[in-house]
Write a protein that holds these residues in place. Structure first.
Motif, PDB file in Angstrom:
ATOM      1  N   GLY A  44     -22.039   8.648  -8.762  1.00  0.00           N
ATOM      2  CA  GLY A  44     -20.945   8.268  -9.652  1.00  0.00           C
ATOM      3  C   GLY A  44     -21.465   7.404 -10.780  1.00  0.00           C
ATOM      4  N   ALA A  45     -20.554   7.009 -11.661  1.00  0.00           N
ATOM      5  CA  ALA A  45     -20.937   6.127 -12.753  1.00  0.00           C
ATOM      6  C   ALA A  45     -19.703   5.329 -13.121  1.00  0.00           C
ATOM      7  CB  ALA A  45     -21.431   6.919 -13.952  1.00  0.00           C
ATOM      8  N   SER A  46     -19.928   4.080 -13.508  1.00  0.00           N
ATOM      9  CA  SER A  46     -18.772   3.254 -13.857  1.00  0.00           C
ATOM     10  C   SER A  46     -19.150   2.230 -14.919  1.00  0.00           C
ATOM     11  CB  SER A  46     -18.246   2.543 -12.609  1.00  0.00           C
ATOM     12  OG  SER A  46     -17.171   1.711 -12.967  1.00  0.00           O
ATOM     13  N   ASP A  47     -18.168   1.913 -15.766  1.00  0.00           N
ATOM     14  CA  ASP A  47     -18.391   0.902 -16.802  1.00  0.00           C
ATOM     15  C   ASP A  47     -18.033  -0.488 -16.303  1.00  0.00           C
ATOM     16  OD1 ASP A  47     -19.077   2.992 -18.399  1.00  0.00           O
ATOM     17  OD2 ASP A  47     -17.128   3.138 -19.366  1.00  0.00           O
ATOM     18  N   GLY A  48     -17.314  -0.545 -15.188  1.00  0.00           N
ATOM     19  CA  GLY A  48     -17.010  -1.844 -14.574  1.00  0.00           C
ATOM     20  C   GLY A  48     -17.515  -1.790 -13.146  1.00  0.00           C
ATOM     21  N   PRO A  49     -17.998  -2.929 -12.586  1.00  0.00           N
ATOM     22  CA  PRO A  49     -18.510  -2.877 -11.215  1.00  0.00           C
ATOM     23  C   PRO A  49     -17.389  -2.614 -10.225  1.00  0.00           C
ATOM     24  CG  PRO A  49     -18.450  -5.138 -12.024  1.00  0.00           C
ATOM     25  CD  PRO A  49     -18.083  -4.269 -13.182  1.00  0.00           C
ATOM     26  N   MET A  50     -17.732  -1.978  -9.106  1.00  0.00           N
ATOM     27  CA  MET A  50     -16.742  -1.743  -8.054  1.00  0.00           C
ATOM     28  C   MET A  50     -16.393  -3.075  -7.404  1.00  0.00           C
ATOM     29  SD  MET A  50     -18.312   1.691  -6.302  1.00  0.00           S
ATOM     30  CE  MET A  50     -17.134   1.859  -4.971  1.00  0.00           C
ATOM     31  N   THR A  51     -15.138  -3.206  -6.940  1.00  0.00           N
ATOM     32  CA  THR A  51     -14.744  -4.436  -6.249  1.00  0.00           C
ATOM     33  C   THR A  51     -15.248  -4.396  -4.811  1.00  0.00           C
ATOM     34  OG1 THR A  51     -12.682  -3.427  -5.541  1.00  0.00           O
ATOM     35  CG2 THR A  51     -12.641  -4.596  -7.628  1.00  0.00           C
ATOM     36  N   ASP A  52     -15.237  -5.566  -4.163  1.00  0.00           N
ATOM     37  CA  ASP A  52     -15.660  -5.627  -2.760  1.00  0.00           C
ATOM     38  C   ASP A  52     -14.839  -4.663  -1.916  1.00  0.00           C
ATOM     39  OD1 ASP A  52     -17.509  -7.535  -3.379  1.00  0.00           O
ATOM     40  OD2 ASP A  52     -16.198  -9.226  -2.891  1.00  0.00           O
ATOM     41  N   THR A 108     -23.589  -0.742 -17.968  1.00  0.00           N
ATOM     42  CA  THR A 108     -22.862   0.363 -17.351  1.00  0.00           C
ATOM     43  C   THR A 108     -23.737   0.804 -16.184  1.00  0.00           C
ATOM     44  OG1 THR A 108     -21.844   2.516 -17.642  1.00  0.00           O
ATOM     45  CG2 THR A 108     -23.819   2.100 -18.940  1.00  0.00           C
ATOM     46  N   TRP A 109     -23.079   1.217 -15.098  1.00  0.00           N
ATOM     47  CA  TRP A 109     -23.833   1.444 -13.866  1.00  0.00           C
ATOM     48  C   TRP A 109     -23.766   2.891 -13.390  1.00  0.00           C
ATOM     49  CZ3 TRP A 109     -20.698  -2.752 -14.786  1.00  0.00           C
ATOM     50  CH2 TRP A 109     -21.257  -4.032 -14.668  1.00  0.00           C
ATOM     51  N   LEU A 110     -24.839   3.319 -12.720  1.00  0.00           N
ATOM     52  CA  LEU A 110     -24.771   4.531 -11.905  1.00  0.00           C
ATOM     53  C   LEU A 110     -24.479   4.072 -10.480  1.00  0.00           C
ATOM     54  CD1 LEU A 110     -27.779   6.749 -13.066  1.00  0.00           C
ATOM     55  CD2 LEU A 110     -25.360   7.303 -13.249  1.00  0.00           C
ATOM     56  N   LEU A 111     -23.640   4.815  -9.789  1.00  0.00           N
ATOM     57  CA  LEU A 111     -23.341   4.488  -8.389  1.00  0.00           C
ATOM     58  C   LEU A 111     -24.076   5.502  -7.522  1.00  0.00           C
ATOM     59  CD1 LEU A 111     -19.508   4.098  -9.004  1.00  0.00           C
ATOM     60  CD2 LEU A 111     -21.206   2.276  -8.956  1.00  0.00           C
ATOM     61  N   ILE A 112     -25.134   5.031  -6.878  1.00  0.00           N
ATOM     62  CA  ILE A 112     -26.029   5.946  -6.164  1.00  0.00           C
ATOM     63  C   ILE A 112     -25.899   5.703  -4.657  1.00  0.00           C
ATOM     64  CG2 ILE A 112     -28.443   6.648  -5.888  1.00  0.00           C
ATOM     65  CD1 ILE A 112     -27.667   7.099  -8.700  1.00  0.00           C
TER      66      ILE A 112
END
Lengths: 348, 335
Positions: free
Chosen positions: B73-81, B279-283
């Motif tokens: 996945g990819a996101s411009d904001g970090p995922m919450t806990d 911006t993050w990739l969610l791996i």
């Protein structure tokens, strides 16, 4: 034509009239294949039964689709329905951060912008229909009908772009100040006017639904029997009186139906409205103020909605929109049914 | 491990499409242009590997990778806990490039670059500063004749990473903004007019005299828009550019948590542009398909070695060296 071995599929009757010289006399026709098929007694029952069955299935599938849509909308918005209850439809605050979801400003924006669009579009559409049917010189009829239908074919994003770049500055700099000067006292047209807002959205919607209303009402007016018009004229009515008494009065139910179909389209319109309405959920009397519609908020916020409650609330917005449109469509169907019945009764 | 993988790739290439690896990712629209370029180039240099990225939005990206529908996945904001807990797959955030948000405005007769203090921007959106000639604006812009006209604040109406970065920044600099509005991809703006997308906001600002809005740095640069200078926590006025945005990441690197879920708005450092973000990739730490895990791992190494160098040419700010070094360590756990 009557060569041996070739049996015409559909055999016409023997011509009753003979040529004066008597040379062209046809022999009695051989019964056609279809006629034979129809004469055979057993074929009808199964075919008719199957046909009826298929038709009933088709008709029921409409119910199934509607029920499925409602089911999915309700089940996916369960979380929001439990969390907000009726407050969802009466609350005025839409705050994804705190999880407060009240859709009233969206319902208000949707209904007001659509009704206003209908108010603007109906006189224009009816005028065009009447003009095309009864007044228009022949050489103009084609081009005007063509352009009207062309308006219906323009994609809504193009209307939106045109709205942003052409209509918004006109409403801000030219139309707005005039409206404010003469109608400002009503409280509907008050500065500040940024060019985007409910009023601009209504104008765009009016242009978009105008072809729908115009073409359907034209068909309905055309269905008014000619002898009704002739009768009115023969009794000494002027052209306007003839149109009012015999055309508009007879076609009124169909015209109402066309208006409600136009309203239905305005309620669901998304792209063009989003681009010019200002997307600010507020309930204010001032039509220059920015507003928000049900369809727009879904288009704006669905892709980036994080959190289950937020997503569920957006789906419930879809449910609200569905309920509004389904009511409108039901009424429209009822009216169309009523007008077709009225026409056959008056046609003999 | 890498050589083994390369051998595998070669084998796969030899066996034509039979052993081809198809990976699918989904997420934010902001990094889409550079991701598309990276994945195309990576596929070209690694026959048999194909990576397909769909820019469906960060929210949708998070949902899809959490349910295991896509490979990353990819996101411009970090995922919450909470989102991380609810995810079916154990994920790691990998920062890829940086973006920034810049203030833009339309003031007839003013062609200078205007200076905006962070609290002034917050108060414009809170409705506390309503006129262009407000004393607080005038103080930061000496020599500019600011008109006595109301400000029309324009905001992004669609949920977006841009909104997230901007509201995150304003919440840090204004306690009032934090309590009244808060941080999210969509928020409840107290006033103003909303437009869809960067192009919507930019178009509205361009066409509406006396308006104020915010757009992504890339959009502003590519469309040659005039944008404002913002004061950073060090008290310096900084104009956004790939250098000052990377500087913000470097400034924040010291206090960066191990999982990279960090906001770098208002980062320390004299040259840091304050409205910046990763911006993050969610791996997935462990891909369900081991071969796919290897491809992801290899791609991330390729990104650090080759990809980052291309970022600046596309107006994305590349990761600063200290962050690259840390990411290189982190990706060893991906398999």
């Amino acid at each position: 034509m009557n060569e041996p071995g070739i049996i015409p599929l559909i055999q016409t009757r023997v011509p009753q009239q003979r040529e004066p010289d008597g040379t062209e006399v046809h022999a009695p026709a051989v019964p056609s294949v279809i006629r034979n098929f129809l004469r055979a007694k057993s074929s009808g029952r199964i075919a008719d039964g199957a046909f009826a069955g298929v038709m009933v299935l088709c008709a029921l599938s409409i119910f199934a689709i509607v029920v499925l849509i409602v089911f999915v909308l309700v089940s996916d918005s369960r979380l929001s329905i439990h969390a907000s209850g009726w407050k969802f439809f009466t609350g005025q605050i839409w705050d994804p951060v705190s999880g407060d979801f009240g859709a009233l400003p969206f319902i208000y924006g949707t209904v007001v912008s659509s009704l206003l669009a209908v108010v603007m579009a109906v006189p224009l559409a009816l005028a065009v229909s009447i003009f095309l049917l009864d007044i228009c010189p022949k050489f103009l009829r084609g081009p005007i009908s063509f352009l009207t239908e062309l308006l219906a074919a323009i994609p809504s994003v193009v209307y939106g772009l045109w709205g942003v770049f052409v209509l918004v500055p006109i409403i801000r700099d030219q139309v707005g100040p005039v409206l404010e000067k003469y109608l400002g006292w009503t409280g509907f047209f008050v500065e500040p006017n940024f060019g985007v807002g409910i009023f601009t959205a209504s104008v765009i919607l009016a242009i978009m639904i105008f072809p729908v209303i115009s073409s359907i009402s034209r068909d309905v007016m055309r269905a008014v029997p000619v002898n009704q018009r002739e009768a009115a004229l023969a009794l000494g009515a002027t052209r306007w009186e003839m149109i009012r008494i015999s055309v508009l009065r007879n076609a009124r139910m169909g015209i109402v139906g066309s208006v409600i179909l136009g309203l239905g389209r305005a309620l669901g319109e998304t792209m063009a409205v989003t681009m010019v309405i200002g997307n600010h959920p507020d309930i204010v009397k001032n039509l220059f103020a920015p507003g928000y519609t049900l369809a727009s908020v879904i288009a704006n916020e669905f892709t980036e909605a994080t959190g289950d409650l937020y997503l569920s609330a957006l789906i419930e917005v879809g449910l609200a929109l569905f309920l509004v449109t389904i009511v409108v469509n039901a009424v429209a169907r009822l009216l169309v049914w009523a007008v077709t019945r009225g026409n056959t009764a008056g046609a003999h | 491990m890498k050589t083994k993988f390369l051998a595998l790739v070669t084998l796969a290439a030899m066996a034509a499409t039979a052993g081809a690896q198809h990976l699918t990712g989904a997420g934010g629209t902001f990094p889409n242009p550079i991701y598309q370029r990276w994945f195309t180039e990576y596929s070209a240099s690694h026959p048999g590997v194909q990576i397909n990225y769909q820019s469906v939005g960060s929210g949708a990206g998070i949902r899809q990778i959490s349910q295991g529908i896509v490979d990353f996945g990819a996101s411009d904001g970090p995922m919450t806990d909470q989102q991380l807990q609810e995810s079916k797959i154990k994920l790691i955030h990998i920062p890829t490039v940086l973006g920034a948000v810049v203030p833009s405005y339309n003031l007839p007769g003013v062609n200078q670059e205007l200076h905006f203090a962070p609290d002034v921007i917050a108060d414009i959106y809170l409705g506390k500063i309503t006129k262009w000639n407000d004393p607080r604006l005038a103080k930061d812009n000496p020599g500019v004749s600011l008109p006595d006209h109301s400000i029309l604040p324009v905001y992004r109406s669609d949920g977006s990473g841009t909104n997230y970065i901007f509201t995150d920044f304003l919440s840090k600099v204004s306690p009032d903004f934090k309590t009244k509005v808060g941080v999210n991809t969509s928020v409840r703006w107290p006033l103003g007019v909303g437009q869809k997308g960067n192009e919507g906001v930019a178009g509205m600002v361009r066409n509406s005299p006396y308006s104020f809005g915010y757009v992504e740095l890339i959009y502003a640069v590519q469309n040659k828009m005039l944008y404002g200078v913002v004061k950073n926590p060090a008290g310096k006025w900084v104009k956004a550019s790939t250098d000052t945005v990377s500087a913000a990441a470097a400034g924040a690197a010291k206090n960066m948590p191990a999982d990279y879920r960090v906001s770098i708005t208002n980062a320390p450092g004299a040259d840091s542009y304050p409205i910046s973000s990763f911006t993050w990739l969610l791996i997935p730490i462990q891909s369900q398909d081991a071969a796919k895990g290897k491809v992801l791992h290899d791609f991330l190494e390729w990104m650090l070695d080759h990809g980052e160098a291309e970022a600046a040419s596309m107006t994305y700010a590349p990761l600063p060296a200290p962050v690259v070094a840390r990411v290189r360590k982190s990706i060893t756990q991906i398999h």
